[in-house]
Design a protein around this motif. Sequence first.
Motif, PDB file in Angstrom:
ATOM      1  N   LYS A 277       0.858  -1.178   0.000  1.00 21.10           N
ATOM      2  CA  LYS A 277       0.000   0.000   0.000  1.00 21.10           C
ATOM      3  C   LYS A 277       0.890   1.221   0.000  1.00 21.10           C
ATOM      4  O   LYS A 277       2.033   1.179   0.439  1.00 21.10           O
ATOM      5  CB  LYS A 277      -0.865   0.041   1.272  1.00 21.10           C
ATOM      6  CG  LYS A 277      -2.034  -0.898   1.217  1.00 21.10           C
ATOM      7  CD  LYS A 277      -3.106  -0.464   2.198  1.00 21.10           C
ATOM      8  CE  LYS A 277      -2.646  -0.536   3.643  1.00 21.10           C
ATOM      9  NZ  LYS A 277      -3.676  -0.086   4.573  1.00 21.10           N
ATOM     10  N   LYS A 278       0.347   2.339  -0.481  1.00 21.24           N
ATOM     11  CA  LYS A 278       1.115   3.577  -0.432  1.00 21.24           C
ATOM     12  C   LYS A 278       1.396   3.936   1.010  1.00 21.24           C
ATOM     13  O   LYS A 278       2.491   4.305   1.378  1.00 21.24           O
ATOM     14  CB  LYS A 278       0.324   4.696  -1.107  1.00 21.24           C
ATOM     15  CG  LYS A 278       0.834   5.030  -2.501  1.00 21.24           C
ATOM     16  CD  LYS A 278       0.550   6.498  -2.814  1.00 21.24           C
ATOM     17  CE  LYS A 278       0.550   6.742  -4.307  1.00 21.24           C
ATOM     18  NZ  LYS A 278      -0.705   7.329  -4.786  1.00 21.24           N
ATOM     19  N   ARG A 279       0.359   3.840   1.836  1.00 21.12           N
ATOM     20  CA  ARG A 279       0.473   4.211   3.242  1.00 21.12           C
ATOM     21  C   ARG A 279       0.154   3.042   4.142  1.00 21.12           C
ATOM     22  O   ARG A 279      -0.984   2.641   4.241  1.00 21.12           O
ATOM     23  CB  ARG A 279      -0.510   5.323   3.564  1.00 21.12           C
ATOM     24  CG  ARG A 279       0.094   6.666   3.368  1.00 21.12           C
ATOM     25  CD  ARG A 279      -0.768   7.741   3.918  1.00 21.12           C
ATOM     26  NE  ARG A 279      -0.316   8.985   3.318  1.00 21.12           N
ATOM     27  CZ  ARG A 279      -1.074   9.713   2.544  1.00 21.12           C
ATOM     28  NH1 ARG A 279      -2.305   9.354   2.309  1.00 21.12           N
ATOM     29  NH2 ARG A 279      -0.592  10.811   2.018  1.00 21.12           N
TER      30      ARG A 279
ATOM     31  N   SER B 120      -4.448   4.930  10.055  1.00 19.48           N
ATOM     32  CA  SER B 120      -5.133   6.070  10.633  1.00 19.48           C
ATOM     33  C   SER B 120      -5.667   7.012   9.560  1.00 19.48           C
ATOM     34  O   SER B 120      -6.642   7.710   9.787  1.00 19.48           O
ATOM     35  CB  SER B 120      -4.176   6.837  11.539  1.00 19.48           C
ATOM     36  OG  SER B 120      -3.135   7.389  10.747  1.00 19.48           O
ATOM     37  N   GLY B 121      -5.041   7.020   8.412  1.00 17.02           N
ATOM     38  CA  GLY B 121      -5.482   7.926   7.365  1.00 17.02           C
ATOM     39  C   GLY B 121      -5.157   9.368   7.679  1.00 17.02           C
ATOM     40  O   GLY B 121      -5.671  10.273   7.031  1.00 17.02           O
ATOM     41  N   ARG B 122      -4.329   9.576   8.721  1.00 10.41           N
ATOM     42  CA  ARG B 122      -3.988  10.950   9.061  1.00 10.41           C
ATOM     43  C   ARG B 122      -2.856  11.465   8.170  1.00 10.41           C
ATOM     44  O   ARG B 122      -2.361  12.548   8.357  1.00 10.41           O
ATOM     45  CB  ARG B 122      -3.558  11.049  10.519  1.00 10.41           C
ATOM     46  CG  ARG B 122      -4.735  11.230  11.458  1.00 10.41           C
ATOM     47  CD  ARG B 122      -4.251  11.236  12.891  1.00 10.41           C
ATOM     48  NE  ARG B 122      -3.603   9.970  13.221  1.00 10.41           N
ATOM     49  CZ  ARG B 122      -2.897   9.795  14.330  1.00 10.41           C
ATOM     50  NH1 ARG B 122      -2.700  10.772  15.172  1.00 10.41           N
ATOM     51  NH2 ARG B 122      -2.351   8.619  14.583  1.00 10.41           N
ATOM     52  N   GLY B 123      -2.421  10.605   7.263  1.00  9.65           N
ATOM     53  CA  GLY B 123      -1.386  11.037   6.345  1.00  9.65           C
ATOM     54  C   GLY B 123       0.021  10.891   6.893  1.00  9.65           C
ATOM     55  O   GLY B 123       0.960  11.429   6.334  1.00  9.65           O
ATOM     56  N   THR B 124       0.171  10.157   7.993  1.00  5.78           N
ATOM     57  CA  THR B 124       1.513   9.917   8.497  1.00  5.78           C
ATOM     58  C   THR B 124       1.733   8.421   8.609  1.00  5.78           C
ATOM     59  O   THR B 124       0.802   7.636   8.545  1.00  5.78           O
ATOM     60  CB  THR B 124       1.721  10.525   9.895  1.00  5.78           C
ATOM     61  OG1 THR B 124       0.831   9.857  10.793  1.00  5.78           O
ATOM     62  CG2 THR B 124       1.456  12.004   9.890  1.00  5.78           C
ATOM     63  N   ASN B 125       2.985   8.065   8.783  1.00  2.00           N
ATOM     64  CA  ASN B 125       3.307   6.657   8.975  1.00  2.00           C
ATOM     65  C   ASN B 125       3.575   6.365  10.439  1.00  2.00           C
ATOM     66  O   ASN B 125       4.415   5.540  10.765  1.00  2.00           O
ATOM     67  CB  ASN B 125       4.536   6.288   8.149  1.00  2.00           C
ATOM     68  CG  ASN B 125       4.154   6.027   6.708  1.00  2.00           C
ATOM     69  OD1 ASN B 125       2.994   5.756   6.408  1.00  2.00           O
ATOM     70  ND2 ASN B 125       5.128   6.120   5.820  1.00  2.00           N
ATOM     71  N   PHE B 126       2.870   7.053  11.318  1.00  2.00           N
ATOM     72  CA  PHE B 126       3.161   6.938  12.749  1.00  2.00           C
ATOM     73  C   PHE B 126       3.233   5.492  13.218  1.00  2.00           C
ATOM     74  O   PHE B 126       4.183   5.117  13.913  1.00  2.00           O
ATOM     75  CB  PHE B 126       2.127   7.697  13.583  1.00  2.00           C
ATOM     76  CG  PHE B 126       2.350   7.543  15.047  1.00  2.00           C
ATOM     77  CD1 PHE B 126       3.350   8.277  15.673  1.00  2.00           C
ATOM     78  CD2 PHE B 126       1.615   6.633  15.798  1.00  2.00           C
ATOM     79  CE1 PHE B 126       3.593   8.125  17.023  1.00  2.00           C
ATOM     80  CE2 PHE B 126       1.857   6.461  17.154  1.00  2.00           C
ATOM     81  CZ  PHE B 126       2.843   7.215  17.763  1.00  2.00           C
ATOM     82  N   GLU B 127       2.254   4.672  12.828  1.00  2.00           N
ATOM     83  CA  GLU B 127       2.235   3.293  13.331  1.00  2.00           C
ATOM     84  C   GLU B 127       3.461   2.504  12.880  1.00  2.00           C
ATOM     85  O   GLU B 127       3.971   1.667  13.607  1.00  2.00           O
ATOM     86  CB  GLU B 127       0.960   2.568  12.904  1.00  2.00           C
ATOM     87  CG  GLU B 127      -0.304   3.054  13.595  1.00  2.00           C
ATOM     88  CD  GLU B 127      -0.294   2.828  15.122  1.00  2.00           C
ATOM     89  OE1 GLU B 127       0.506   2.011  15.605  1.00  2.00           O
ATOM     90  OE2 GLU B 127      -1.094   3.494  15.809  1.00  2.00           O
ATOM     91  N   MET B 128       3.947   2.791  11.677  1.00  2.00           N
ATOM     92  CA  MET B 128       5.135   2.085  11.213  1.00  2.00           C
ATOM     93  C   MET B 128       6.370   2.502  12.020  1.00  2.00           C
ATOM     94  O   MET B 128       7.180   1.661  12.416  1.00  2.00           O
ATOM     95  CB  MET B 128       5.387   2.345   9.731  1.00  2.00           C
ATOM     96  CG  MET B 128       6.554   1.517   9.203  1.00  2.00           C
ATOM     97  SD  MET B 128       7.111   2.016   7.577  1.00  2.00           S
ATOM     98  CE  MET B 128       7.914   3.562   7.921  1.00  2.00           C
ATOM     99  N   TYR B 129       6.490   3.828  12.270  1.00  2.00           N
ATOM    100  CA  TYR B 129       7.634   4.268  13.061  1.00  2.00           C
ATOM    101  C   TYR B 129       7.564   3.736  14.480  1.00  2.00           C
ATOM    102  O   TYR B 129       8.584   3.382  15.082  1.00  2.00           O
ATOM    103  CB  TYR B 129       7.742   5.794  13.054  1.00  2.00           C
ATOM    104  CG  TYR B 129       8.090   6.326  11.690  1.00  2.00           C
ATOM    105  CD1 TYR B 129       9.260   5.909  11.051  1.00  2.00           C
ATOM    106  CD2 TYR B 129       7.254   7.212  11.013  1.00  2.00           C
ATOM    107  CE1 TYR B 129       9.581   6.357   9.787  1.00  2.00           C
ATOM    108  CE2 TYR B 129       7.568   7.673   9.743  1.00  2.00           C
ATOM    109  CZ  TYR B 129       8.731   7.240   9.134  1.00  2.00           C
ATOM    110  OH  TYR B 129       9.041   7.683   7.878  1.00  2.00           O
TER     111      TYR B 129
END
Lengths: 147, 130
Positions: free
Chosen positions: A21-23, A27-36
């Motif tokens: 997936k692109k993201r 969360s759809g908040r436009g960040t990759n917070f969960e990955m970090y």
Amino acid sequence: MTAVTETQQDRLVIEAPRTRKKRPSQSGRGTNFEMYAWIFMRMSGLLLVFLVLGHLSIMLLLDGGVQRINFGFVAGRWASPFWRTWDLMQLWLAQLHGTNGLRVIINDYAERDGTRFWLKMLLYTSSFLVLVLGTLVIFTFDPDLAG
Amino acid sequence: MQAPAGTLYRGREGMWSWVAHRVTGVLIFFFLFAHVLDTALVRVSPDSYNRIMDTYKTPLVNLMEVGLVGAVLFHALNGIRVMLIDFWAKGTRYQKQMTYVVVAVLLLVMVPATYRMTAHTFAALFGSTT
Ligand code: HEM
């Protein structure tokens, strides 16, 4: 009965692991917070193996163990920048690692939005206070308190 | 009952080590909270710090320290297992074997560690005063 549209259907399905997936974030908040957060759990965990197991070995196993620990023992250790750095890194890594772990657990089990929100606020507030207090103690330690 | 294929976290070793990882993680987190507070007493006075440290040396708390070391050691070893599952190509294939390695290392270390940590308490409770 309402028909399930294709986009609605997509949301109901748990995608296969490692689907591209692109993201990656849900969360759809436009960040990759969960990955970090996921990467942080692994990197901090690796460092904590040495820091925490070293700490427990020194404090509880070597040389008399817990029986020899008192104010003078702490003063002796914290006279060295090495041990102050060790303890500071250990404090921050363990507290952040544990806080993120508990955040995940709260997300897993607290089903009502309000409950989840307030549990996490309680978690973040207490973590912040622990980090501030712990850091201040390491930086402002005063061996002359013993007189 | 056979777990469906490809579900590392459903049933048996994979699930139970996940449960234990979660339980030990929470336990260590709450201990860390208490531990930062008790250590903060070094900023209050040597006497108040020494008094809290004396409770760490009592038989009951001494026993709880053994539990804490066991919990941390399990969490650390299983954390390494989790990372191997994530990053080592053969990790998922050997996850069950790695669970047994985790338990074996845990027991192997905990036997001498428990002896060392409690020797003083046992001597104080039952031993002669030498
Ligand atoms: C000693 C070295 C440590 C290692 C190698 C380690 C490793 C890990 C790893 C890899 C995870 C992520 C599991 C996952 O995403 O599935 C994790 C989760 C967690 N860790 Fe640690 N950790 C260590 C120390 C600690 C400490 C000191 C604490 C407490 C302050 C802690 C508390 C937690 C918690 C609460 C979780 C979340 C558990 C869950 O979501 O089920 N860990 N640990």
